[in-house]
Design a protein around this motif. Sequence first.
Motif, PDB file in Angstrom:
ATOM      1  N   SER A   1       0.863  -1.616   0.614  1.00 25.69           N
ATOM      2  CA  SER A   1      -0.444   0.577  -0.283  1.00 25.69           C
ATOM      3  C   SER A   1       0.393   1.054  -0.262  1.00 25.69           C
ATOM      4  N   VAL A   2       0.772   1.862  -0.651  1.00 28.93           N
ATOM      5  CA  VAL A   2       0.927   3.622  -0.693  1.00 28.93           C
ATOM      6  C   VAL A   2      -0.087   5.648   0.001  1.00 28.93           C
TER       7      VAL A   2
ATOM      8  N   LEU B   1      -1.825  -1.108  -4.572  1.00 33.59           N
ATOM      9  CA  LEU B   1      -0.994  -1.810  -5.708  1.00 33.59           C
ATOM     10  C   LEU B   1      -1.362  -2.712  -5.935  1.00 33.59           C
TER      11      LEU B   1
ATOM     12  N   ARG C   1       1.850  -3.168  -9.500  1.00 37.44           N
ATOM     13  CA  ARG C   1       1.744  -1.513  -9.861  1.00 37.44           C
ATOM     14  C   ARG C   1       0.306  -1.132 -10.479  1.00 37.44           C
TER      15      ARG C   1
ATOM     16  N   PRO D   1       5.386   4.252  -6.979  1.00 35.58           N
ATOM     17  CA  PRO D   1       4.744   4.445  -5.763  1.00 35.58           C
ATOM     18  C   PRO D   1       5.191   5.146  -5.440  1.00 35.58           C
TER      19      PRO D   1
END
Length: 225
Positions: free
Chosen positions: A163-164, A179, A183, A212
Motif C-alpha cells: 500500500s501507498v 497496488l 503496480r 509508488p
Amino acid sequence: MRQLRSECAQSSRLHYLRTLEDAEALRAGLQPGRRLLVIGGGWIGLEVAATARKLGLEVVVLKALARLCERSVPPAISSFLLDLHRANGVDVRLGVGLERLRDDGDGVLAELGDGSTLRADLALAGIGLIPNTELAAEAGLEVDNGIVVDAQGRTSDTDAFTSVVRGDFVRHAATLVYLDDERRPCAVIAVNAGRDISIARKWMRQGKVLDPAALADTGVPLQRL
C-alpha cells in the motif's frame, strides 16, 4: 449479525441495528441530554455515535480491541477515526470489554472488564457480523472466523498487494492506495479526498501502472501520474 451473550445482556433497553424497525426503535430513544452506551467500535457503532452526538446526547463507545474498526482498516485509518470522534465529544474507551449489561432503574448499568461500572439511558450493540468464509477457503486463503491477515492487512495469498499513503491522516486529508504486483491500483481508501477516489477509479478502468514514490509525493498532481 452478532448478538451479546444472553447471560451478559439482561436489559430491555439494549438495541441492535439491522432493520428499519430497529432504526425506528433506536431513534425514539435518542433524545437530547440522554446518555448512550455503544458497545463495539466498528462502522455501525461509530455511525450511531456520531449521529447521537449531533442530536445532543452524551456518548460512550466501548471497544474491546486495541483500535477502532480493527478488522477492516489499517492503523492509520483507526487513529484518524479515534481522533475525529474524540474531537467531537465521544468518550471512546479502547481495550475495555463488557462483562454484563442489565436494567437499572430508568436506564442501564454496564459492568466492564476492568472492574468499573457505567450507567446510561440506553445501549446499542454493534459488534459485527458472522463472516461467510466459504468462498475464501475454497480459494485457498487461510481463514479463522474471517480471512486471516498480517499486520499490513495481507492475506496468505502470495500474490497479495502492498500500500501507498498519499497525504497526512493527522491533518485529516489523505488517501491510501493499494497496488498489485504490477503496480496497478486495485483498492483505495480516502479521507476528505473525494477527488482522489474519482481519479483512482479512472486508473483502475485503464489498468494504469503507477510509480509508488510519485504517488506518495503530494507535490506531484495526480493528473500527472
